[in-house]
Write a protein that holds these residues in place. Structure first.
Motif, PDB file in Angstrom:
ATOM      1  N   LEU A  93       0.885  -1.296   0.040  1.00 49.32           N
ATOM      2  CA  LEU A  93      -0.158   0.068   0.031  1.00 49.32           C
ATOM      3  C   LEU A  93       0.723   1.366   0.082  1.00 49.32           C
ATOM      4  O   LEU A  93       0.404   2.253  -0.272  1.00 49.32           O
ATOM      5  CB  LEU A  93      -0.744   0.134   1.174  1.00 49.32           C
ATOM      6  CG  LEU A  93      -2.164  -0.775   1.025  1.00 49.32           C
ATOM      7  CD1 LEU A  93      -2.931  -0.905   2.651  1.00 49.32           C
ATOM      8  CD2 LEU A  93      -3.155  -0.290   0.138  1.00 49.32           C
ATOM      9  N   GLY A  94       2.048   1.123   0.477  1.00 50.65           N
ATOM     10  CA  GLY A  94       2.893   2.298   0.482  1.00 50.65           C
ATOM     11  C   GLY A  94       2.403   3.434   1.581  1.00 50.65           C
ATOM     12  O   GLY A  94       2.514   4.536   1.482  1.00 50.65           O
ATOM     13  N   GLN A  95       2.096   2.978   2.690  1.00 52.29           N
ATOM     14  CA  GLN A  95       1.712   3.620   3.662  1.00 52.29           C
ATOM     15  C   GLN A  95       2.101   2.735   5.178  1.00 52.29           C
ATOM     16  O   GLN A  95       2.099   1.717   5.124  1.00 52.29           O
ATOM     17  CB  GLN A  95       0.089   4.152   3.515  1.00 52.29           C
ATOM     18  CG  GLN A  95      -0.775   2.837   3.801  1.00 52.29           C
ATOM     19  CD  GLN A  95      -2.274   3.180   3.815  1.00 52.29           C
ATOM     20  OE1 GLN A  95      -2.651   3.603   2.750  1.00 52.29           O
ATOM     21  NE2 GLN A  95      -3.073   2.857   4.620  1.00 52.29           N
ATOM     22  N   ALA A  96       1.636   3.735   6.186  1.00 56.61           N
ATOM     23  CA  ALA A  96       1.848   3.250   7.641  1.00 56.61           C
ATOM     24  C   ALA A  96       0.256   2.567   7.854  1.00 56.61           C
ATOM     25  O   ALA A  96      -0.945   2.827   7.602  1.00 56.61           O
ATOM     26  CB  ALA A  96       1.897   4.134   8.358  1.00 56.61           C
ATOM     27  N   LEU A  97       0.201   1.535   8.573  1.00 61.84           N
ATOM     28  CA  LEU A  97      -0.873   0.595   8.807  1.00 61.84           C
ATOM     29  C   LEU A  97      -1.021   0.515  10.451  1.00 61.84           C
ATOM     30  O   LEU A  97      -0.382  -0.051  10.945  1.00 61.84           O
ATOM     31  CB  LEU A  97      -0.830  -0.547   8.121  1.00 61.84           C
ATOM     32  CG  LEU A  97      -2.062  -1.637   8.338  1.00 61.84           C
ATOM     33  CD1 LEU A  97      -3.440  -0.919   7.838  1.00 61.84           C
ATOM     34  CD2 LEU A  97      -1.988  -3.054   7.992  1.00 61.84           C
ATOM     35  N   GLU A  98      -1.933   1.165  10.888  1.00 59.74           N
ATOM     36  CA  GLU A  98      -2.206   0.969  12.556  1.00 59.74           C
ATOM     37  C   GLU A  98      -2.795  -0.467  12.723  1.00 59.74           C
ATOM     38  O   GLU A  98      -3.794  -0.673  12.383  1.00 59.74           O
ATOM     39  CB  GLU A  98      -3.182   2.227  13.004  1.00 59.74           C
ATOM     40  CG  GLU A  98      -3.351   2.109  14.328  1.00 59.74           C
ATOM     41  CD  GLU A  98      -4.556   2.863  14.909  1.00 59.74           C
ATOM     42  OE1 GLU A  98      -5.136   2.351  15.555  1.00 59.74           O
ATOM     43  OE2 GLU A  98      -4.585   3.928  14.352  1.00 59.74           O
ATOM     44  N   ILE A  99      -2.007  -0.967  13.460  1.00 57.47           N
ATOM     45  CA  ILE A  99      -2.614  -2.208  14.235  1.00 57.47           C
ATOM     46  C   ILE A  99      -3.270  -2.278  15.537  1.00 57.47           C
ATOM     47  O   ILE A  99      -4.257  -3.096  15.915  1.00 57.47           O
ATOM     48  CB  ILE A  99      -1.346  -3.379  14.029  1.00 57.47           C
ATOM     49  CG1 ILE A  99      -0.839  -3.584  12.759  1.00 57.47           C
ATOM     50  CG2 ILE A  99      -1.780  -4.546  14.685  1.00 57.47           C
ATOM     51  CD1 ILE A  99      -1.934  -4.057  11.858  1.00 57.47           C
ATOM     52  N   SER A 100      -2.831  -1.420  16.262  1.00 61.58           N
ATOM     53  CA  SER A 100      -3.383  -1.404  17.650  1.00 61.58           C
ATOM     54  C   SER A 100      -3.234  -0.045  18.063  1.00 61.58           C
ATOM     55  O   SER A 100      -2.200   0.892  18.025  1.00 61.58           O
ATOM     56  CB  SER A 100      -2.464  -2.386  18.523  1.00 61.58           C
ATOM     57  OG  SER A 100      -2.912  -2.414  19.937  1.00 61.58           O
TER      58      SER A 100
END
Length: 334
Positions: free
Chosen positions: A244-251
């Protein structure tokens, strides 16, 4: 402006059938890791709570819960947004003690969610909460628990890659800790979301701390309800999602408010009326235990570990026509 972005030439590592099997594998393995590292016991959890009790999570304070009338009780029920406050009350009611805690599968409906690659009306996550001592209400303890969770995710990824060799190993358990104010100082001209992408691009496993209070700019990094996380002792775990080329919040997680933090944050949020609710009274009267807790996105973790680019590849929900058209025949949205 399109809400969904699909990388050129994207192709999932697993077919839809294999993905379903892998989802179960991820869930089982991560639960094992999480409960062992944090000493948690699985419990049942509510799908809905009584309306107007202050027990539902208010999220950003503007979302409308899905509510319905219960004729047998002559009262309204609300589908939960999350179990942030319920868990702490449950630890008290179930007589948990310092050093252990609970976790549960939480299913929620967030009707006002803006749909894109990582957001859905349907929310599924592991909600967990652990009883702590007064001495553990520190940033050092928060960081220790964050590391335990990250290690659990990375160990689960290693098992997934061993079972599915064509899924690449990509995560790092080396966490970069940074406060939201430090992030604003680094990128003063960017929005909070843009700051996250820029920083996590260079630090692919990141914990952004202290979210909720106003920064020097006069606005917070993100909105947080004032009555569960202590804004000085909370944060978000993010990983870099390469496809995705982005930061992904997991928690989103944190050490919860004690009496002083509750009163201060309710005043800041102009929400002192909540002190009339039973939950808030129990915090102020110091009846409820001191805790740390959070939510860990199940579908988002599957996206991350399997390299999927849309949350609809790993969960069943409803999608708008634009998203379905953008996905086409190549990307199977459930």
């Amino acid at each position: 402006m399109k809400k969904t972005k699909l990388p050129k030439d994207y192709k999932p590592y697993l077919c839809t059938y294999e993905t379903q099997t892998a989802i179960g594998f991820i869930n089982n393995n991560f639960e094992e890791q999480l409960k062992n590292r944090l000493e948690l016991k699985r419990v049942s959890a509510p799908l809905f709570v009584a309306a107007k009790t202050g027990l539902n999570d208010d999220l950003n304070g503007v979302e409308t819960p899905v509510s319905f009338n219960i004729p047998a009780l002559n009262r309204e029920g609300e589908v939960v947004h999350s179990l942030a406050k319920w868990k702490r009350l449950a630890l008290h009611q179930y007589d948990f003690h310092i050093g252990n805690g609970l976790y549960t599968n939480m299913n929620a409906i967030r009707r006002d969610e803006i749909l894109d690659n990582t957001h859905s009306v349907y929310v599924d996550q592991w909600d967990w909460e652990r009883v702590i001592s007064r001495e553990e209400r520190t940033l050092d303890y928060l960081k220790k628990v964050v590391q335990d969770i990250v290690d659990s995710i990375c160990e689960t990824e290693a098992r997934v890659c061993a079972k599915y060799p064509n899924v690449p190993l990509k995560l790092s358990n080396q966490v970069s800790f940074i406060t939201s104010q430090e992030l604003e100082d680094l990128y003063p001209t960017l929005t909070p979301e843009q700051r996250e992408h820029e920083y996590v691009r260079e630090h692919p496993t990141t914990f952004i701390m202290q979210i909720g209070g106003d920064l020097k700019s006069g606005t917070p990094h993100g909105q947080r309800a004032p009555d569960y996380d202590d804004w000085s002792l909370n944060g978000d775990i993010l990983f870099w999602h390469e496809a995705l080329g982005q930061a992904l919040e997991i928690s989103s997680m944190g050490i919860r408010v004690d009496r002083d933090a509750m009163l201060k944050q309710l005043e800041t949020a102009n929400a002192l009326h909540r002190l009339n609710y039973e939950f808030h009274q129990k915090v102020v009267d110091e009846i409820l235990p001191l805790t740390i807790g959070g939510g860990i996105g199940q579908s988002r973790m599957c996206m991350l570990l399997l390299g999927n680019v849309h949350i609809g590849e790993v969960q069943v929900s409803l999608w708008d026509d634009e998203t379905l058209s953008e996905a086409g025949e190549d990307i199977k949205l459930l």
